[in-house]
Each structure stands twice: as C-alpha cells, then as structure tokens.
Design a protein around this motif. Structure first.
Motif: not given
Length: 309
Positions: A77-78, A81, A185-186, A189, A192
């Motif tokens: 996910n990082y 992003r 979204y990011f 959070q 995460m």
C-alpha cells in the motif's frame, strides 16, 4: 488530466518484470487514451530498477512516458500510494509485477467508462493462470486465493456494486481507480493496511480499499471484458505457500475488522478444535492444517491490536 497511469509495484521483481513490461508494450495503441507507465521500486534488494529501465528501452515507445520511482516504506500500500502521488493522469491502473494485461485492456476500459460514467473503480472480471509448472489437482480448490477467477463462472458478465451489502469481491490486480479518490483514501488512513510486505503474505489492502469506496457509496464495476493473465510460479502452488497465505489473509481480516470498529476477541478454542477434528475425521488433513493457519493469523492480529491499546 484524463488518461491512465499504469503503476507496477515491485519488490525484487527483476525476474518477473521483463514479461510484464513486454506485454504492456503490446497494448493496442488505437485506444486514443494517453497513458504512462510508472514502476515503483519498494526497497528491492535485487536489480529491479535497472532491469525495468533496460527492458522498457527495448520497445522505443516515445509516445508513452516511463518512469521509475522509489518507495522506502515497506509494504504494497505504501508503494501504491507512491505510484498515485507520481501519476499525472486522472485514472490509475494498478498492475502487479506478475500480471499480463490483455492487448485491449485500455480500449475496453474506455468503452466501459463511456457507458458507465458513474463508476469510480473498474476491475477485471477474468484472471487466468499461467503456471510455471502445472499444479497438482488439490491446488484448484484454493486457486482463488492466488487471484485466479472468472466472474462468468458465477453467472456474471458485469457486476456493479455501490454498497457493502452488494457483495462486491474485487482484487487490486488490474484495477482502475480515480487518482483523486484513492489519494483521499491514503490521506484518511490512521492505520495503513500494509498488504504484501517483503515475504509476508498479508493480504488485506484490496479489501480495505474496496470497503472504503463502498462506505462512500462510490460505485465499483467488475467486467468480463477486462482480462488479465496471472503468472503463478511453482512455489505458489505448494501446500506450504497456501498455508502461509491463509494465515496472512486471516491476520489481515482481523485488522480490517478492527478498523471497522468491530470487537476483536480471541478465537474460541472449542469451536476451533471441533473444526480441526472434523476435518481429521473426514481425512481432510490439509484443511485441518488450514484451520490452524486461520487461527494463527487471527491470533497475530488480536495480539497486535491488544498491544497497541
């Protein structure tokens, strides 16, 4: 700016990237959609970035921008992003380093959003396996865990969801998503969901992202016209791998449940034992092992949540 940014998130992808990039270079150019390719190197320890640059330069595609960016926080996910931040177009296409996009993938996407302008996320409906070595028969009972599926098998050609109750079950592989919304979204959070991190098989990022979109009543579509091939190396068709994947999915499920303000408690050992023994009696020894895997994953999530309070 309207267009598609293809984002390939990579961790030690030097062996997988050449085929992925070669197939991307064969995308139908008659789609009238501007697009670019972004490779996100997520702290790889091999020569992922070097291979990416060498491979893409083979195809001399001057009309398609190509870039390599680095993300120094470990986790899928990082990396996603980072790719979103780096993208210049309004639509992102998350393509895993082992996904082979159909030649008409962008063309079919264009047709879809022309007809369904309300959609905020558009996902593949067919993910076909390309096996490094043909697996044993038992594997096919668990192939969905490795993102091998066909919505036509469930009676759908198109599936559109707006609420969690609609039961939409999509994956990040081959996912189109609006950049501004995924950045929301990011940004929102507090916790995460890391998804894949190095060799850990945590698997909740896609589910968390979909849940976020549906919680905002953003419409999500899944289409059989969007087809990817998913390369499956031999190591991912072993019982050991499926056990580890089951544990990772269970762990991520616990964290996502906690994010949704659901109370997480220790697994009921009585129910667990009955489930385990039931599979033993029916001589389903691997299923009994997976019961343990689910328990270990859930307990890992429970312990992490308890220690964070």
């Amino acid at each position: 700016m309207f267009g598609v940014s293809i984002i390939i998130c990579c961790y030690n992808s030097a062996k997988r990237l050449p085929d992925t990039l070669r197939i991307i270079s064969q995308i139908n150019q008659q789609n009238d959609i501007p697009w670019e390719v972004i490779v996100v190197d997520n702290i790889s320890t091999d020569n992922t970035a070097e291979v990416a640059e060498i491979e893409w330069n083979k195809y001399e595609m001057d009309s398609v921008d190509f870039s390599i960016v680095s993300e120094h926080n470990a986790g899928l996910n990082y990396a996603r992003r980072k790719g979103a931040i780096s993208a210049k177009y309004s639509w992102l296409l998350y393509c895993d380093d082992d996904n082979w996009l159909d030649a008409d993938y962008l063309l079919n996407f264009k047709n879809i959003i022309n007809e369904h302008s309300e959609l905020k996320m558009v996902c593949c409906g067919i993910a076909e396996a390309v096996f490094e070595k043909q697996p044993n028969k038992w594997f096919y009972n668990y192939q969905h865990l490795c993102v091998i599926f066909n919505i036509l098998d469930y009676g759908y050609n198109i599936r559109i969801s707006k609420h969690k109750a609609d039961g939409c079950d999509v994956c990040g592989a081959g996912m189109f998503i609006l950049k501004n919304l995924v950045m929301d979204y990011f940004t929102s959070q507090k916790h995460m969901i890391l998804d894949r991190t190095g060799k850990k098989l945590n698997s909740g990022g896609d589910t968390d992202l979909v849940n976020y979109f549906l919680s905002k009543n953003y419409e999500i579509g899944q289409f059989s016209s969007l087809i990817i091939k998913h390369f499956i190396p031999q190591v991912r068709t072993t019982r050991k791998y499926i056990f580890r994947l089951t544990e990772g999915i269970s762990y991520s499920t616990g964290l996502i449940s906690y994010k949704q303000n659901l109370y997480i408690k220790r697994a009921n050992l009585l129910i667990l034992s009955k489930d385990f023994i039931g599979h033993i009696i029916r001589l389903n020894f691997f299923k009994s092992a997976l019961v343990i895997g689910r328990h270990l994953g859930w307990q890992r999530a429970y312990s992490e949540i308890s220690n964070s309070k």
